[in-house]
Write a protein that holds these residues in place. Structure first.
Motif, PDB file in Angstrom:
ATOM      1  N   LEU A   1       0.796  -1.115   0.110  1.00 39.74           N
ATOM      2  CA  LEU A   1       0.164  -0.099  -0.122  1.00 39.74           C
ATOM      3  C   LEU A   1       0.731   1.222   0.027  1.00 39.74           C
ATOM      4  O   LEU A   1       0.401   2.399  -0.651  1.00 39.74           O
ATOM      5  CB  LEU A   1      -0.917  -0.102   1.157  1.00 39.74           C
ATOM      6  CG  LEU A   1      -2.029  -1.046   1.129  1.00 39.74           C
ATOM      7  CD1 LEU A   1      -2.911  -1.004   2.396  1.00 39.74           C
ATOM      8  CD2 LEU A   1      -2.959  -0.673  -0.031  1.00 39.74           C
ATOM      9  N   LEU A   2       1.971   1.208   0.746  1.00 38.28           N
ATOM     10  CA  LEU A   2       2.820   2.425   0.733  1.00 38.28           C
ATOM     11  C   LEU A   2       3.391   2.734  -0.599  1.00 38.28           C
ATOM     12  O   LEU A   2       3.485   3.847  -1.175  1.00 38.28           O
ATOM     13  CB  LEU A   2       3.836   2.364   1.899  1.00 38.28           C
ATOM     14  CG  LEU A   2       3.567   2.464   3.300  1.00 38.28           C
ATOM     15  CD1 LEU A   2       4.720   2.116   4.152  1.00 38.28           C
ATOM     16  CD2 LEU A   2       3.065   3.860   3.532  1.00 38.28           C
ATOM     17  N   SER A   3       3.711   1.704  -1.208  1.00 31.50           N
ATOM     18  CA  SER A   3       4.343   1.968  -2.755  1.00 31.50           C
ATOM     19  C   SER A   3       3.012   2.365  -3.575  1.00 31.50           C
ATOM     20  O   SER A   3       3.284   3.374  -4.485  1.00 31.50           O
ATOM     21  CB  SER A   3       4.666   0.620  -3.277  1.00 31.50           C
ATOM     22  OG  SER A   3       5.872   0.120  -2.377  1.00 31.50           O
TER      23      SER A   3
ATOM     24  N   VAL B   1       4.925  12.384   5.259  1.00 35.75           N
ATOM     25  CA  VAL B   1       5.452  11.245   6.252  1.00 35.75           C
ATOM     26  C   VAL B   1       5.290   9.588   5.376  1.00 35.75           C
ATOM     27  O   VAL B   1       6.217   8.940   5.518  1.00 35.75           O
ATOM     28  CB  VAL B   1       4.803  11.044   7.412  1.00 35.75           C
ATOM     29  CG1 VAL B   1       4.806   9.927   8.118  1.00 35.75           C
ATOM     30  CG2 VAL B   1       4.896  12.404   8.305  1.00 35.75           C
ATOM     31  N   LEU B   2       4.294   9.658   4.601  1.00 37.86           N
ATOM     32  CA  LEU B   2       3.942   8.301   3.896  1.00 37.86           C
ATOM     33  C   LEU B   2       4.906   8.313   2.918  1.00 37.86           C
ATOM     34  O   LEU B   2       5.619   7.004   2.500  1.00 37.86           O
ATOM     35  CB  LEU B   2       2.765   8.182   3.434  1.00 37.86           C
ATOM     36  CG  LEU B   2       1.527   7.876   4.682  1.00 37.86           C
ATOM     37  CD1 LEU B   2      -0.022   7.970   4.094  1.00 37.86           C
ATOM     38  CD2 LEU B   2       1.774   6.936   5.650  1.00 37.86           C
ATOM     39  N   ARG B   3       5.342   9.452   1.989  1.00 34.16           N
ATOM     40  CA  ARG B   3       6.429   9.240   1.059  1.00 34.16           C
ATOM     41  C   ARG B   3       7.570   8.918   1.744  1.00 34.16           C
ATOM     42  O   ARG B   3       8.227   7.941   1.137  1.00 34.16           O
ATOM     43  CB  ARG B   3       6.514  10.662   0.373  1.00 34.16           C
ATOM     44  CG  ARG B   3       5.215  10.801  -0.594  1.00 34.16           C
ATOM     45  CD  ARG B   3       5.407  12.472  -1.257  1.00 34.16           C
ATOM     46  NE  ARG B   3       6.567  12.543  -2.019  1.00 34.16           N
ATOM     47  CZ  ARG B   3       6.821  12.269  -3.061  1.00 34.16           C
ATOM     48  NH1 ARG B   3       5.994  11.864  -3.900  1.00 34.16           N
ATOM     49  NH2 ARG B   3       7.981  12.501  -3.622  1.00 34.16           N
TER      50      ARG B   3
ATOM     51  N   LEU C   1       9.928   5.237   0.696  1.00 35.55           N
ATOM     52  CA  LEU C   1      11.125   4.982   0.633  1.00 35.55           C
ATOM     53  C   LEU C   1      12.005   4.501   1.227  1.00 35.55           C
ATOM     54  O   LEU C   1      13.342   3.923   0.862  1.00 35.55           O
ATOM     55  CB  LEU C   1      11.388   6.499  -0.029  1.00 35.55           C
ATOM     56  CG  LEU C   1      10.887   7.220  -1.148  1.00 35.55           C
ATOM     57  CD1 LEU C   1      11.258   8.591  -1.019  1.00 35.55           C
ATOM     58  CD2 LEU C   1      11.113   6.576  -2.281  1.00 35.55           C
ATOM     59  N   SER C   2      11.631   4.332   2.370  1.00 36.13           N
ATOM     60  CA  SER C   2      12.807   3.624   3.516  1.00 36.13           C
ATOM     61  C   SER C   2      12.285   2.273   3.982  1.00 36.13           C
ATOM     62  O   SER C   2      12.807   1.492   3.807  1.00 36.13           O
ATOM     63  CB  SER C   2      12.690   4.606   4.788  1.00 36.13           C
ATOM     64  OG  SER C   2      11.625   4.740   5.466  1.00 36.13           O
ATOM     65  N   GLN C   3      11.156   2.140   4.525  1.00 37.66           N
ATOM     66  CA  GLN C   3      10.607   0.873   4.958  1.00 37.66           C
ATOM     67  C   GLN C   3       9.128   0.719   4.650  1.00 37.66           C
ATOM     68  O   GLN C   3       8.050   0.874   5.425  1.00 37.66           O
ATOM     69  CB  GLN C   3      10.615   0.837   6.460  1.00 37.66           C
ATOM     70  CG  GLN C   3      12.134   0.910   7.261  1.00 37.66           C
ATOM     71  CD  GLN C   3      12.224   0.879   8.530  1.00 37.66           C
ATOM     72  OE1 GLN C   3      11.720   1.613   9.170  1.00 37.66           O
ATOM     73  NE2 GLN C   3      12.817  -0.221   9.146  1.00 37.66           N
TER      74      GLN C   3
ATOM     75  N   TYR D   1       4.761   0.452   9.648  1.00 34.59           N
ATOM     76  CA  TYR D   1       3.948   1.741  10.098  1.00 34.59           C
ATOM     77  C   TYR D   1       4.397   2.068  11.439  1.00 34.59           C
ATOM     78  O   TYR D   1       3.737   1.497  12.286  1.00 34.59           O
ATOM     79  CB  TYR D   1       2.394   1.592  10.116  1.00 34.59           C
ATOM     80  CG  TYR D   1       1.881   1.206   8.529  1.00 34.59           C
ATOM     81  CD1 TYR D   1       1.905   2.253   7.573  1.00 34.59           C
ATOM     82  CD2 TYR D   1       1.124  -0.089   8.456  1.00 34.59           C
ATOM     83  CE1 TYR D   1       1.344   1.748   6.419  1.00 34.59           C
ATOM     84  CE2 TYR D   1       1.002  -0.510   7.374  1.00 34.59           C
ATOM     85  CZ  TYR D   1       0.919   0.456   6.313  1.00 34.59           C
ATOM     86  OH  TYR D   1       0.325   0.208   4.785  1.00 34.59           O
ATOM     87  N   PRO D   2       5.632   2.867  11.617  1.00 40.40           N
ATOM     88  CA  PRO D   2       6.126   3.016  12.994  1.00 40.40           C
ATOM     89  C   PRO D   2       5.158   4.171  13.732  1.00 40.40           C
ATOM     90  O   PRO D   2       4.352   4.564  12.917  1.00 40.40           O
ATOM     91  CB  PRO D   2       7.497   3.611  12.712  1.00 40.40           C
ATOM     92  CG  PRO D   2       7.316   4.024  11.076  1.00 40.40           C
ATOM     93  CD  PRO D   2       6.643   2.973  10.606  1.00 40.40           C
TER      94      PRO D   2
END
Length: 274
Positions: free
Chosen positions: A3-5, A125-127, A131-133, A137-138
Motif C-alpha cells: 500500500l505504501l508503494s 510522512v508516507l512518502r 522510500l525507507s521501510q 508503520y512506525p
C-alpha cells in the motif's frame, strides 16, 4: 502490492498534475485547464482511496467514529464524498464559499486549513516511509494518520451540517422504526405465503410495490404502536408518512371492518396488483 508503494505513485500523480496546472495559463488554454482539473479530481480521489486502505490496515481500531453519517441525507452518501470534502476545504481556504453564507464559510476556514495541513503532513510522512521501510508503520506514521482521520471526520460533519439539515436523533429513530416495520412485514408475508424466499433472493421488481403496501396494513393493524401509529400527531411521525396522516386514518377505518378472510384476500391482491 504494498500500500505504501501504491501511495507513493498516487502521490506522484497528484504532484505532477498540480505542477502542470500551475504552469498553465488558464486564459490562453481554458480547455486544457479543464482537462487538467478533471485529472486532478481523479488523481486525488485515487490518492484518498489508497490512504483509506492504509488507515484501515494501520489504525483499524483507532479510526474516528463515522456514526454521524446516518444523519446525512441519503443523496450525499456517495462513494466520492471524501473527495468532495477535500475540494470544499481547498475552496474555503482560497476564500470561495460554495453554496453557503460567507459567515459560515469563515467559521469553517480554520478547520479546512487544519485538514489540508494535516493531509500535507500525511503525504510527506508516507512518502518518506515508502522510500525507507514500505512494509511497516512506525508510531510517527500512526500518529499523523490518527490526527488526519479525526480532522477529516470533524470537517466533514461541520461542512455538511452547514449546508443541509442533518437528521435529528428522533428522525434517525423513526427511520429505524420503518426499517423494523418492513422487516417484520416481510417475515409475516413469508409466513403467510404472500411472498416466497425465491422472490426476495431474485430481487423480484414487484416487491418494490408489494412490500410497502403490505407494510401499511401491518403498520395500521398488526403493529399499531409502530411508526404508523395514528395516536401520534403528524409532527411526531416520520416525514415519509406524515403528509398522508388523514389518508392513513381513512385506510385504517376501512381495514377495521374487514373480516380475517377479507383481509387475507386484500393482502393477496396487493401482492399481485400493479
Amino acid at each position: 502490492p504494498r500500500l505504501l508503494s501504491q501511495f507513493f505513485f498516487a502521490d506522484e500523480r497528484v504532484t505532477r498534475v498540480v505542477a502542470e496546472i500551475n504552469g498553465l495559463d488558464a486564459e490562453l488554454d481554458p480547455q486544457q485547464y479543464l482537462v487538467l482539473l478533471n485529472q486532478l479530481h481523479l488523481s486525488q480521489a485515487h490518492l484518498l482511496a489508497v490512504l483509506e486502505r492504509i488507515m484501515e490496515e494501520c489504525i483499524p481500531t483507532q479510526r474516528h467514529s463515522r456514526d454521524y453519517l446516518v444523519k446525512f441525507p441519503e443523496e450525499l452518501l456517495v462513494d466520492n464524498l471524501g473527495n468532495h470534502m477535500l475540494f470544499a476545504a481547498e475552496c474555503l481556504l482560497a476564500g470561495t464559499f460554495l453554496e453557503m453564507e460567507e459567515s459560515d464559510g469563515a467559521q469553517l476556514r480554520p478547520q479546512a486549513r487544519n485538514l489540508l495541513c494535516s493531509l500535507e503532513l500525511v503525504r510527506t510522512v508516507l512518502r518518506e516511509q515508502s522510500l525507507s521501510q514500505p512494509n511497516s508503520y512506525p508510531e510517527p506514521v500512526r500518529t499523523v494518520l490518527i490526527q488526519f482521520d479525526r480532522l477529516f471526520a470533524e470537517f466533514e460533519l461541520s461542512y455538511v451540517s452547514s449546508l443541509v439539515a442533518v437528521k435529528s436523533p428522533d428522525e434517525i429513530y423513526r427511520q429505524q422504526e420503518i426499517i423494523v416495520l418492513f422487516c417484520e412485514t416481510v417475515e409475516r408475508a413469508l409466513h403467510l405465503g404472500y411472498l416466497t424466499q425465491e422472490m426476495i433472493d431474485g430481487y423480484e421488481p414487484l416487491l418494490m410495490f408489494t412490500i410497502p403496501r403490505l407494510a401499511i396494513i401491518s403498520g395500521l393493524l398488526i403493529y399499531p404502536e409502530g411508526p404508523l401509529s395514528l395516536e401520534r400527531s403528524p409532527e411526531e411521525m416520520s416525514r415519509v408518512f406524515s403528509p398522508f396522516y388523514n389518508l392513513l386514518k381513512k385506510i385504517r377505518d376501512l381495514l377495521r371492518v374487514l373480516s380475517p378472510e377479507e383481509l387475507c384476500l386484500l393482502e393477496r391482491s396487493l401482492c399481485t396488483a400493479e
